[in-house]
Write an enzyme that holds these catalytic residues in place. Structure first.
Site, short mmCIF file in Angstrom:
data_model
loop_
_atom_site.label_atom_id
_atom_site.label_comp_id
_atom_site.label_asym_id
_atom_site.label_seq_id
_atom_site.Cartn_x
_atom_site.Cartn_y
_atom_site.Cartn_z
N CYS A 52 0.94 -1.15 0.01
CA CYS A 52 0.06 -0.01 0.00
C CYS A 52 0.96 1.19 -0.01
O CYS A 52 1.94 1.30 0.78
CB CYS A 52 -0.90 -0.12 1.23
SG CYS A 52 -1.69 1.65 1.29
N ASP A 59 -0.37 -5.84 0.34
CA ASP A 59 -1.54 -6.19 -0.49
C ASP A 59 -1.33 -7.36 -1.22
O ASP A 59 -0.37 -7.53 -1.58
CB ASP A 59 -1.96 -5.11 -1.19
CG ASP A 59 -2.57 -3.65 -0.61
OD1 ASP A 59 -2.89 -3.83 0.45
OD2 ASP A 59 -2.10 -2.71 -1.03
#
Length: 154
Positions: A52, A59
């Site tokens: 992120c 992620d």
């Protein structure tokens, strides 16, 4: 059967480390030895990771890439290293997904390409990103990607 020309490759068969970023990653291609045949090539990366850009938290996504080749095929080890280079790269889901598709299109100029990026939820919201170069080509079997939408516990 025609032997694929691998003479220009720099990573296949060599000790190639993970690139530090997608910009540094080298995607390689080989000639399409079955030119004139229309078929779909599928790559599945069920453990794709990026960061992120705001929090630095990881992620995770299940990435599916389908393409109909013209003159070139993507060399799979270079694709694997390219996808792995996102591991320490901060970008939003949409940016990662579309960037992957555009890099492959730039390299191959395929007849058609689509990418389905099925991102696992962070903050309670899954984000799935779908990008294609155009409508599905006619006269060729293109299977569904088969990744179910996120359903949570409901």
């Amino acid at each position: 059967m025609v032997k694929t020309d691998t003479s220009g490759l720099t990573q296949l068969g060599a000790n190639a480390g993970l690139p530090a970023s997608p910009q540094e990653a080298v995607l390689e291609r080989v000639p399409h030895s079955n030119a004139g045949e229309r078929y779909v090539v599928r790559f599945t990366a069920p453990e794709f990771t990026s960061l992120c850009p705001m929090t630095g938290q990881p992620d995770f996504a299940h990435i599916m890439i389908d393409y109909v080749p013209r003159d070139w095929l993507v060399e799979s080890k270079s694709l694997k290293l390219f996808l792995g280079s996102f591991r320490n790269h901060g970008a939003f889901h949409e940016d990662c997904s579309v960037h992957i598709g555009k890099r492959i299109v730039e390299l191959l100029d395929p007849e058609w390409l689509r990418i389905g990026a099925y991102w696992y939820p962070r903050g309670g919201i899954p984000i799935d990103v779908f990008w294609a170069t155009g409508p599905e080509p006619q006269g060729i079997w293109i299977p569904e990607q088969g990744v179910p939408p996120y359903r949570g516990r409901g």
